[in-house]
Scaffold this active site. Structure first.
Site, mmCIF file in Angstrom:
data_model
loop_
_atom_site.group_PDB
_atom_site.id
_atom_site.type_symbol
_atom_site.label_atom_id
_atom_site.label_comp_id
_atom_site.label_asym_id
_atom_site.label_seq_id
_atom_site.Cartn_x
_atom_site.Cartn_y
_atom_site.Cartn_z
ATOM 1 N N GLY A 130 55.161 106.499 0.732
ATOM 2 C CA GLY A 130 54.303 107.646 0.384
ATOM 3 C C GLY A 130 52.854 107.200 0.264
ATOM 4 N N HIS A 131 52.637 106.143 -0.535
ATOM 5 C CA HIS A 131 51.272 105.619 -0.687
ATOM 6 C C HIS A 131 50.695 105.182 0.664
ATOM 7 C CE1 HIS A 131 52.971 104.374 -4.811
ATOM 8 N NE2 HIS A 131 52.039 105.260 -5.096
ATOM 9 N N ARG A 190 59.203 105.520 -9.352
ATOM 10 C CA ARG A 190 60.176 105.662 -10.444
ATOM 11 C C ARG A 190 61.625 105.701 -9.940
ATOM 12 N NH1 ARG A 190 55.864 108.990 -13.177
ATOM 13 N NH2 ARG A 190 55.389 107.864 -15.095
ATOM 14 N N GLN A 201 47.164 108.664 -19.014
ATOM 15 C CA GLN A 201 47.995 109.776 -18.527
ATOM 16 C C GLN A 201 49.452 109.662 -18.959
ATOM 17 O OE1 GLN A 201 47.000 108.729 -14.343
ATOM 18 N NE2 GLN A 201 49.103 109.258 -13.884
HETATM 19 P P1 AMP Z 1 51.150 107.255 -8.001
HETATM 20 O O1 AMP Z 1 51.024 105.806 -7.700
HETATM 21 O O2 AMP Z 1 52.539 107.703 -8.301
HETATM 22 O O3 AMP Z 1 50.127 107.719 -9.027
HETATM 23 O O4 AMP Z 1 50.778 108.015 -6.668
HETATM 24 C C1 AMP Z 1 49.578 107.789 -5.993
HETATM 25 C C2 AMP Z 1 49.402 108.816 -4.926
HETATM 26 O O5 AMP Z 1 50.515 108.750 -4.017
HETATM 27 C C3 AMP Z 1 49.378 110.251 -5.450
HETATM 28 O O6 AMP Z 1 48.397 110.988 -4.734
HETATM 29 C C4 AMP Z 1 50.759 110.751 -5.145
HETATM 30 O O7 AMP Z 1 50.823 112.155 -4.979
HETATM 31 C C5 AMP Z 1 51.050 110.037 -3.840
HETATM 32 N N1 AMP Z 1 52.496 109.968 -3.590
HETATM 33 C C6 AMP Z 1 53.458 109.556 -4.444
HETATM 34 N N2 AMP Z 1 54.676 109.672 -3.868
HETATM 35 C C7 AMP Z 1 54.478 110.192 -2.634
HETATM 36 C C8 AMP Z 1 55.336 110.558 -1.554
HETATM 37 N N3 AMP Z 1 56.657 110.426 -1.622
HETATM 38 N N4 AMP Z 1 54.785 111.058 -0.425
HETATM 39 C C9 AMP Z 1 53.430 111.201 -0.322
HETATM 40 N N5 AMP Z 1 52.562 110.871 -1.309
HETATM 41 C C10 AMP Z 1 53.076 110.376 -2.451
#
Ligand code: AMP
Length: 283
Positions: free
Chosen positions: A36-37, A187, A61
């Site tokens: 995703g990232h 997670r 947060q």
């Molecule tokens: P986080 O590290 O969870 O704060 O996420 C960082 C960024 O990655 C945020 O903009 C999330 O929305 C995005 N993100 C997390 N999981 C996914 C995913 N499965 N697909 C696309 N973007 C994601």
């Protein structure tokens, strides 16, 4: 690829690039990088000359009883993945660097922080807005890319950017999923194998709800059915929320007859793991 841990140094790097009229894309993350990232980084790369990512598990947060301490961290792995994805700069500050002693200024958002994920996570979006605004000021990106997986966060950050007249363009990218539909998330690694097997129930229920809406079923009927569907899975300990809202404003939707896009979003607890996901029904 450069790894920078101080605000002074990253500002210096940004100033050098700005003088050369180089455009900057930013992808804020909490690390433990996954597909995703990486997809957000690819998008940033397509749009700008240099890609910055931040890796910062933002204490502001997390609520007092949430998983800040347990949140997975692996900087070596993250930097390898970032390098492979063509990232130019990683900003990797300490908590003290971002929140020095005496820090007391926070950015709040009204109303939108009380619904959905904000209902049971008081202060969460204040923490998100505060850290993202700081990152925007420090890195001065032309664009910043966020995932649709955190849909409410995306809408709130777009709103913050508009309301506070920020120069940065907030872009979004689709949710990347595992084969069974589960949204990829840092997670997910908390889940035991049987929990993991059942975790796709969230996405399945959202998809089913969307199909029911498409067939013209009443919103409240659909909401209740999806909620019951989730609750009937023995691995789902609690449904936090299951909401059907206007995808732009996040207002509650009463009549499906409207032409706007509709967001169907939910959060569930599987054991000690909170999972969120959403789908959109195009208007
Ligand atoms: P986080 O590290 O969870 O704060 O996420 C960082 C960024 O990655 C945020 O903009 C999330 O929305 C995005 N993100 C997390 N999981 C996914 C995913 N499965 N697909 C696309 N973007 C994601």
């Amino acid at each position: 690829m450069n790894v920078i841990t101080t605000i002074g140094e990253i500002k210096q790097a940004v100033n050098n690039l700005k003088q050369k009229k180089v455009t900057i894309g930013l992808v804020p993350t909490m690390g433990y990088l996954h597909q995703g990232h990486l997809s957000l980084m690819q998008k940033a790369k397509q749009e700008t000359d240099r890609v910055f990512i931040s890796i910062f598990v933002n204490p502001a947060q997390f609520g007092p009883s949430e998983d800040f301490d347990q949140y997975p961290r692996d900087f070596e792995r993250d930097s390898r993945l970032a390098q492979q994805s063509g990232v130019d700069y990683i900003f990797y500050p300490s908590t003290e660097e971002m929140y020095p002693k005496g820090f007391c200024t926070y950015v709040g958002i009204k109303k939108l922080d009380r619904i959905m994920c904000g209902k049971n996570r008081p202060g969460h979006f204040t923490g998100v807005c505060t850290v993202v605004l700081k990152l925007f000021h420090i890195i001065q990106p032309d664009i910043a890319v966020f995932g649709q997986k955190d849909y409410q966060q995306l809408i709130i950050l777009k709103k913050m950017s508009r309301d506070l007249n920020l120069e940065v363009k907030v872009l979004s990218h689709k949710t990347i999923r595992e084969k069974d539909g589960l949204a990829v998330s840092s997670r997910n690694q908390y889940l035991s194998p049987p929990q993991r097997k059942n975790a796709a129930i969230l996405y399945q229920s959202l998809i089913e709800a969307r199909q029911m809406l498409q067939k013209g079923q009443e919103i409240e009927t659909v909401r209740k059915k999806a909620w019951a569907n989730l609750q009937s899975n023995t691995f789902v300990d609690k449904v936090d929320y299951l909401d059907i809202r206007d995808a732009q404003t996040l207002d509650q939707v009463i009549d499906i007859g409207q032409k706007n896009d509709i967001l169907i979003a939910g959060a569930i607890w599987i054991g000690n793991t909170r999972l969120i996901d959403n789908v959109v029904l195009r208007g």
